[in-house]
Design an enzyme around this catalytic site. Sequence first.
Site, PDB file in Angstrom:
ATOM      1  N   HIS A 204      24.008  15.426  11.584  1.00  0.00           N
ATOM      2  CA  HIS A 204      23.284  16.653  11.241  1.00  0.00           C
ATOM      3  C   HIS A 204      21.790  16.602  11.523  1.00  0.00           C
ATOM      4  CE1 HIS A 204      22.164  14.291   7.730  1.00  0.00           C
ATOM      5  NE2 HIS A 204      21.192  15.148   7.528  1.00  0.00           N
TER       6      HIS A 204
HETATM    7  C1  UD1 Z   1      18.268  18.052   4.504  1.00  0.00           C
HETATM    8  C2  UD1 Z   1      17.220  16.946   4.466  1.00  0.00           C
HETATM    9  C3  UD1 Z   1      17.815  15.683   5.089  1.00  0.00           C
HETATM   10  C4  UD1 Z   1      19.139  15.324   4.456  1.00  0.00           C
HETATM   11  C5  UD1 Z   1      20.071  16.517   4.534  1.00  0.00           C
HETATM   12  C6  UD1 Z   1      21.411  16.219   3.899  1.00  0.00           C
HETATM   13  C7  UD1 Z   1      14.869  17.703   4.675  1.00  0.00           C
HETATM   14  C8  UD1 Z   1      13.713  17.742   5.570  1.00  0.00           C
HETATM   15  N1  UD1 Z   1      16.029  17.300   5.242  1.00  0.00           N
HETATM   16  O1  UD1 Z   1      18.502  18.359   5.862  1.00  0.00           O
HETATM   17  O2  UD1 Z   1      16.899  14.626   4.887  1.00  0.00           O
HETATM   18  O3  UD1 Z   1      19.715  14.236   5.164  1.00  0.00           O
HETATM   19  O4  UD1 Z   1      19.455  17.622   3.876  1.00  0.00           O
HETATM   20  O5  UD1 Z   1      22.276  17.300   3.981  1.00  0.00           O
HETATM   21  O6  UD1 Z   1      14.760  18.010   3.521  1.00  0.00           O
HETATM   22  N2  UD1 Z   1      22.589  25.146   4.998  1.00  0.00           N
HETATM   23  C9  UD1 Z   1      23.681  25.837   4.535  1.00  0.00           C
HETATM   24  N3  UD1 Z   1      24.111  25.593   3.270  1.00  0.00           N
HETATM   25  C10 UD1 Z   1      23.497  24.713   2.457  1.00  0.00           C
HETATM   26  C11 UD1 Z   1      22.372  24.002   2.919  1.00  0.00           C
HETATM   27  C12 UD1 Z   1      21.925  24.228   4.197  1.00  0.00           C
HETATM   28  O7  UD1 Z   1      24.261  26.622   5.246  1.00  0.00           O
HETATM   29  O8  UD1 Z   1      23.947  24.546   1.310  1.00  0.00           O
HETATM   30  C13 UD1 Z   1      22.103  25.368   6.381  1.00  0.00           C
HETATM   31  C14 UD1 Z   1      20.949  26.329   6.387  1.00  0.00           C
HETATM   32  O9  UD1 Z   1      21.184  27.292   7.340  1.00  0.00           O
HETATM   33  C15 UD1 Z   1      19.758  25.484   6.788  1.00  0.00           C
HETATM   34  C16 UD1 Z   1      20.367  24.296   7.491  1.00  0.00           C
HETATM   35  O10 UD1 Z   1      21.691  24.150   6.946  1.00  0.00           O
HETATM   36  O11 UD1 Z   1      18.880  26.178   7.596  1.00  0.00           O
HETATM   37  C17 UD1 Z   1      19.593  23.056   7.237  1.00  0.00           C
HETATM   38  O12 UD1 Z   1      19.364  22.853   5.822  1.00  0.00           O
HETATM   39  P1  UD1 Z   1      17.988  22.162   5.313  1.00  0.00           P
HETATM   40  O13 UD1 Z   1      17.992  22.013   3.852  1.00  0.00           O
HETATM   41  O14 UD1 Z   1      16.843  22.839   5.931  1.00  0.00           O
HETATM   42  O15 UD1 Z   1      17.989  20.736   5.951  1.00  0.00           O
HETATM   43  P2  UD1 Z   1      19.166  19.753   6.270  1.00  0.00           P
HETATM   44  O16 UD1 Z   1      19.345  19.768   7.747  1.00  0.00           O
HETATM   45  O17 UD1 Z   1      20.356  20.005   5.393  1.00  0.00           O
END
Ligand code: UD1
Length: 389
Positions: A204
């Site tokens: 991811h």
């Molecule tokens: C975040 C953390 C990363 C961790 C990861 C575990 C930061 C900078 N990164 O990355 O260190 O390894 O979480 O999962 O904080 N989304 C959903 N549903 C959710 C959560 C996210 O659909 O419940 C989608 C959203 O569209 C979002 C994307 O996933 O834009 C990324 O989520 P985000 O929290 O920005 O960062 P991660 O890539 O999950």
Amino acid sequence: MRVLSVVGARPNFMKLAPVDRELVKRSVEHVIVHTGQHYDHGMSTAFFEQLWIPAPDFHLGVGSGSHARQTADVMQRLEPILVELRPDLLLVYGDVNSTLAAALVAAKLGVRVGHVEAGLRSGDWTMPEEINRVVTDRLSDLLFLPSRDAAVNLAGEGIALERMHFVGNVMIDTLAWALPQAIALEAPARHGVSGDQFAVVTLHRPANVDDPVVLRELVQALKRLAERVAVLFPMHPRTRQRIDSQGLRVPDADGLRILEPLGYLEMLSLVAGAALVLTDSGGLQEETSFLGVPCLTVRPSTERPITCTHGTNRLVLPKRDAILAAAERALARRSPARPVLERWDGRAAERIARVLCDDERFELDVPLAATSPHTPRRAVAIPQPLGAG
Ligand code: UD1
């Protein structure tokens, strides 16, 4: 004593669980704030339920967005809570955006900050997590270290040894607590795989899934790997979005099985039985090392070098042939015994509680030369990725 913990994203929750249990055991008032960085049931609530974490006292509902917006929203919504409750200590976990945002608010309000999983460094400033780690550590009064190398990293940045406590790895506390339940779940059989002839994949990180060329290469590698062993791939929402938006086809057929994000116990049940884990997660590098399961981490560097030097982890670049060759080698030999990693013993959260409640110290010796801010150095050799050059 009133301690306020801020969590927001999936990897925070398994670190919070044992700390909450230990604080409650000692009658500390423990307030839990969930920022809402992760909000899907499978990425958040499922973890609270399975790990017996009480429902959060506050939910900030921040959700997805750019790094600046996510960080700013956490800051704005957390500030009035800290002003009202005035905790004796704010605890933050790991390296996600919610961690950095909360530490910044508390430091400006004069609230003491404790960082669980302090001192890890990949040396890769292009990772948002590395920025979060460095700044959070700089803002923290108490640094709870999972491994010895973290002390050398911190000392090299000029951080005083008095602020550091080598408590061990809280992720492993949760793993040790959950392992019997996880094994009893028999997730491999439920997914129709067995006999450790299967691989578990998670990917991811922005560096792997945001670049279409890299993502295509990884998908190719997974398709080929699935001709060799069954591949179970619980897919992070970010990865699913990128695959969809690039029109890539990842067949959920034959050996390659695409799953929704899994709960903690189900994932652990699969990982504990797997022949191989292919990942870019930080936590899985540690969990596989503890379990003695071969792990290939698709990254050029790691902030957890002891998983390579003392554990089962190997770094590999996101190149199809390098991944397949490394996987073949890993499948050919399973580690004979579980590695023993210092203070990864299921008692890290207890040590944190002893620091907070009993003023105990868990010190380490770091050579004086390492404490100059002008001579950053590392405790262990920097692991090199397979497939370079
Ligand atoms: C975040 C953390 C990363 C961790 C990861 C575990 C930061 C900078 N990164 O990355 O260190 O390894 O979480 O999962 O904080 N989304 C959903 N549903 C959710 C959560 C996210 O659909 O419940 C989608 C959203 O569209 C979002 C994307 O996933 O834009 C990324 O989520 P985000 O929290 O920005 O960062 P991660 O890539 O999950």
